[in-house]
Structures are given as C-alpha cells and as structure tokens.
Design a protein around this motif. Structure first.
Motif, mmCIF file in Angstrom:
data_model
loop_
_atom_site.group_PDB
_atom_site.id
_atom_site.type_symbol
_atom_site.label_atom_id
_atom_site.label_comp_id
_atom_site.label_asym_id
_atom_site.label_seq_id
_atom_site.Cartn_x
_atom_site.Cartn_y
_atom_site.Cartn_z
ATOM 1 N N UNK A 268 -0.170 -3.880 6.680
ATOM 2 C CA UNK A 268 0.419 -2.765 7.451
ATOM 3 C C UNK A 268 -0.012 -1.575 6.635
ATOM 4 N N UNK A 269 -0.495 -0.490 7.437
ATOM 5 C CA UNK A 269 -0.768 0.789 6.956
ATOM 6 C C UNK A 269 -1.498 1.019 5.807
ATOM 7 N N UNK A 270 -2.488 -0.028 5.577
ATOM 8 C CA UNK A 270 -3.518 0.119 4.538
ATOM 9 C C UNK A 270 -2.964 -0.070 3.177
ATOM 10 N N UNK A 271 -1.619 -0.715 3.011
ATOM 11 C CA UNK A 271 -0.926 -0.434 2.015
ATOM 12 C C UNK A 271 -1.502 -1.592 0.768
ATOM 13 N N UNK A 272 -2.578 -1.657 0.343
ATOM 14 C CA UNK A 272 -3.103 -2.734 -0.601
ATOM 15 C C UNK A 272 -2.625 -2.211 -1.934
ATOM 16 N N UNK A 273 -2.693 -2.894 -2.939
ATOM 17 C CA UNK A 273 -2.190 -2.685 -4.334
ATOM 18 C C UNK A 273 -3.285 -1.712 -5.162
ATOM 19 N N UNK A 274 -3.185 -0.458 -5.299
ATOM 20 C CA UNK A 274 -4.212 0.480 -5.467
ATOM 21 C C UNK A 274 -4.406 0.426 -7.076
ATOM 22 N N UNK A 275 -3.424 -0.100 -7.800
ATOM 23 C CA UNK A 275 -3.594 -0.232 -9.300
ATOM 24 C C UNK A 275 -3.496 -1.762 -9.483
ATOM 25 N N UNK A 276 -4.396 -2.276 -10.166
ATOM 26 C CA UNK A 276 -4.305 -3.755 -10.254
ATOM 27 C C UNK A 276 -5.166 -4.152 -11.499
ATOM 28 N N UNK A 277 -5.034 -5.292 -11.745
ATOM 29 C CA UNK A 277 -6.169 -5.909 -13.066
ATOM 30 C C UNK A 277 -7.564 -5.866 -12.874
ATOM 31 N N UNK A 278 -7.896 -5.646 -11.597
ATOM 32 C CA UNK A 278 -9.264 -5.273 -11.449
ATOM 33 C C UNK A 278 -10.018 -3.975 -11.543
ATOM 34 N N UNK B 135 -11.749 5.881 1.983
ATOM 35 C CA UNK B 135 -11.295 4.776 1.424
ATOM 36 C C UNK B 135 -11.901 3.410 2.031
ATOM 37 N N UNK B 136 -12.410 2.725 0.814
ATOM 38 C CA UNK B 136 -13.350 1.244 1.322
ATOM 39 C C UNK B 136 -12.579 0.381 2.097
ATOM 40 N N UNK B 137 -13.285 0.103 3.152
ATOM 41 C CA UNK B 137 -12.758 -1.272 3.716
ATOM 42 C C UNK B 137 -12.446 -2.465 3.188
ATOM 43 N N UNK B 138 -11.995 -3.304 3.817
ATOM 44 C CA UNK B 138 -11.586 -4.637 2.847
ATOM 45 C C UNK B 138 -12.885 -5.242 2.190
ATOM 46 N N UNK C 48 -11.006 -0.047 9.640
ATOM 47 C CA UNK C 48 -10.518 -0.324 8.335
ATOM 48 C C UNK C 48 -8.883 -0.857 8.302
ATOM 49 N N UNK C 49 -7.969 -0.029 9.144
ATOM 50 C CA UNK C 49 -6.886 -0.457 9.152
ATOM 51 C C UNK C 49 -6.511 -1.645 9.875
ATOM 52 N N UNK C 50 -7.280 -1.841 11.129
ATOM 53 C CA UNK C 50 -7.118 -2.802 11.990
ATOM 54 C C UNK C 50 -7.673 -4.293 11.322
ATOM 55 N N UNK C 51 -8.447 -4.391 10.563
ATOM 56 C CA UNK C 51 -8.919 -5.421 9.874
ATOM 57 C C UNK C 51 -7.955 -5.686 8.779
ATOM 58 N N UNK C 52 -7.533 -4.600 8.224
ATOM 59 C CA UNK C 52 -6.227 -4.999 7.155
ATOM 60 C C UNK C 52 -5.063 -5.755 7.728
ATOM 61 N N UNK C 53 -4.932 -5.057 9.020
ATOM 62 C CA UNK C 53 -3.605 -5.576 9.629
ATOM 63 C C UNK C 53 -3.984 -7.068 10.132
ATOM 64 N N UNK D 111 -15.788 -3.644 1.535
ATOM 65 C CA UNK D 111 -16.241 -2.775 0.313
ATOM 66 C C UNK D 111 -15.225 -2.879 -0.956
ATOM 67 N N UNK D 112 -13.922 -3.017 -0.689
ATOM 68 C CA UNK D 112 -12.930 -3.359 -1.840
ATOM 69 C C UNK D 112 -13.301 -4.594 -2.445
ATOM 70 N N UNK D 113 -13.557 -5.707 -1.623
ATOM 71 C CA UNK D 113 -14.060 -6.957 -2.451
ATOM 72 C C UNK D 113 -15.274 -6.691 -3.431
ATOM 73 N N UNK D 114 -16.219 -6.077 -2.528
ATOM 74 C CA UNK D 114 -17.485 -5.865 -3.180
ATOM 75 C C UNK D 114 -17.503 -5.248 -4.375
ATOM 76 N N UNK D 115 -16.626 -4.131 -4.241
ATOM 77 C CA UNK D 115 -16.239 -3.257 -5.691
ATOM 78 C C UNK D 115 -15.784 -3.909 -6.898
ATOM 79 N N UNK D 116 -14.930 -4.944 -6.173
ATOM 80 C CA UNK D 116 -13.974 -5.875 -7.078
ATOM 81 C C UNK D 116 -15.100 -6.923 -7.706
ATOM 82 N N UNK D 117 -15.697 -7.446 -7.089
ATOM 83 C CA UNK D 117 -16.941 -8.624 -7.600
ATOM 84 C C UNK D 117 -17.868 -8.274 -8.342
ATOM 85 N N UNK D 118 -18.162 -6.614 -8.108
ATOM 86 C CA UNK D 118 -19.031 -6.169 -8.943
ATOM 87 C C UNK D 118 -18.765 -5.920 -10.279
#
Length: 196
Positions: free
Chosen positions: A135-145, A89-92, A124-129, A94-101
C-alpha cells in the motif's frame, strides 16, 4: 550529497534526460527517463527515456539499462561504481531490473505520489498494491541490495547558500516535466501502449 553533486545531477536531467524525453513524448511515449553516471566524477555513462511505443517494457530505466549493457563490457564501468538516476520513482519492474543488474543505489526526482497525482499515471501504485499487496508504495527503500533516495529530500536538507539556486533549477525541471506530461496526456489515446 553536497550541493555540487546535486547541481551536476540536475544538469544531467536538464541537458541529457529531458531532451530525450521531449523526443519520446512527441512520438507518444510516457515522460519517464533515466541516466547512469559514474560515482567518482559524476560523468554521464548513458541517458535514456521511455520508449514504450516500441516495446512496452522499455520504461525509462529499462531502456537506460538496455543501452548500458550495449556498451563494450571492457570499458563499461561496474554497476557498483555508478549512480542510477531516475526521473520518477521506479515501478516494480524497474526496481527489480535495477536489483538484478547489481546497482547498489538509485536516486529519483518524483515519488510515486507525484506520478499518480500530478502526472495522472497511476500504474506504479496500482501494480504494487494489486500484485504485491504494498500500500502507498511503501517498499523497503534501504535493503541489502540498494538504497534509494528522493532527490527532493536531499535538496531540502541542504544548508548551504546555494540551496536557492538548486531549488530554482529543480523547479525549472519540474515545470518542464509538467509540460511534457500535459502533452502526453493530451495525445495518449492515439498511442499503442497497453497501460497508458
């Protein structure tokens, strides 16, 4: 996603991503790899692996994106016509890079909990927190991007006779990643990666 697509994706991990990851780990890099494939026929566009020993930003996904954008723009497929595959699961970043791409999806084999618990890589979990208060890596897994999907759940929800073969294939891949993780952990003190 049907069983043929899942088999093809697992084959890409086995035959394209894992061999690169074996080379990367032997040089001191982490176990993360990625691939970009075409949606229409699931053919490989580019596969890469972590190359943090060269540059701490070259996570598997970042390195795959670098290689993707080095392709001739006249023949390179559009991001929306591709699937983005990630071993973990991509770190923050890489999540951003996938989004910006502009990719509208990504699929991963190992969730954050596995990266943390099974592979002993907690960043990954530490940076997100710490940075984003997630917490617990619970970003929005389905969004407008984009929409992210855990390949394990897609395989678990198969109801076909091929499910056992696909699970066997997945388990072989997981064993190889565990072996590579053990190798990385044994040798990581000798590398120059800031967050090893």
């Amino acid at each position: 996603m049907d069983e043929k697509a899942l088999e093809k994706i697992l084959n890409i991990f086995s035959k394209e991503v894992l061999p690169l990851t074996e080379q990367g780990v032997s040089k001191g890099s982490k176990i993360f790899g990625a691939a970009i494939i075409k949606k229409d026929n699931l053919s490989l566009v580019v596969a890469e692996t972590n190359n943090e020993i060269e540059n701490p930003l070259w996570h598997g996904e970042m390195h795959a994106l670098k290689k993707f954008y080095e392709l001739d723009k006249n023949t390179r497929p559009k991001e929306k016509d591709c699937m983005f595959l990630s071993s973990h699961e991509p770190c923050s970043m890489c999540l951003s890079a996938i989004t910006f791409s502009g990719f509208d999806n990504f699929y991963y084999l190992f969730p954050y909990t596995a990266t943390n618990d099974e592979f002993n890589i907690p960043h990954d979990l530490n940076i997100l927190k710490e940075v984003f208060k997630i917490n617990d890596g619970e970003y929005n897994k389905e969004n407008s991007y984009w929409k992210s999907q855990n390949l394990n759940l897609l395989i678990k929800n198969l109801s076909t006779s091929k499910k056992k073969n696909i699970l066997d294939q997945l388990n072989e891949i997981k064993k190889k990643y565990q072996t590579l993780s053990n190798q990385y952990q044994e040798n990581k003190d000798g590398n120059s990666i800031p967050l090893n």
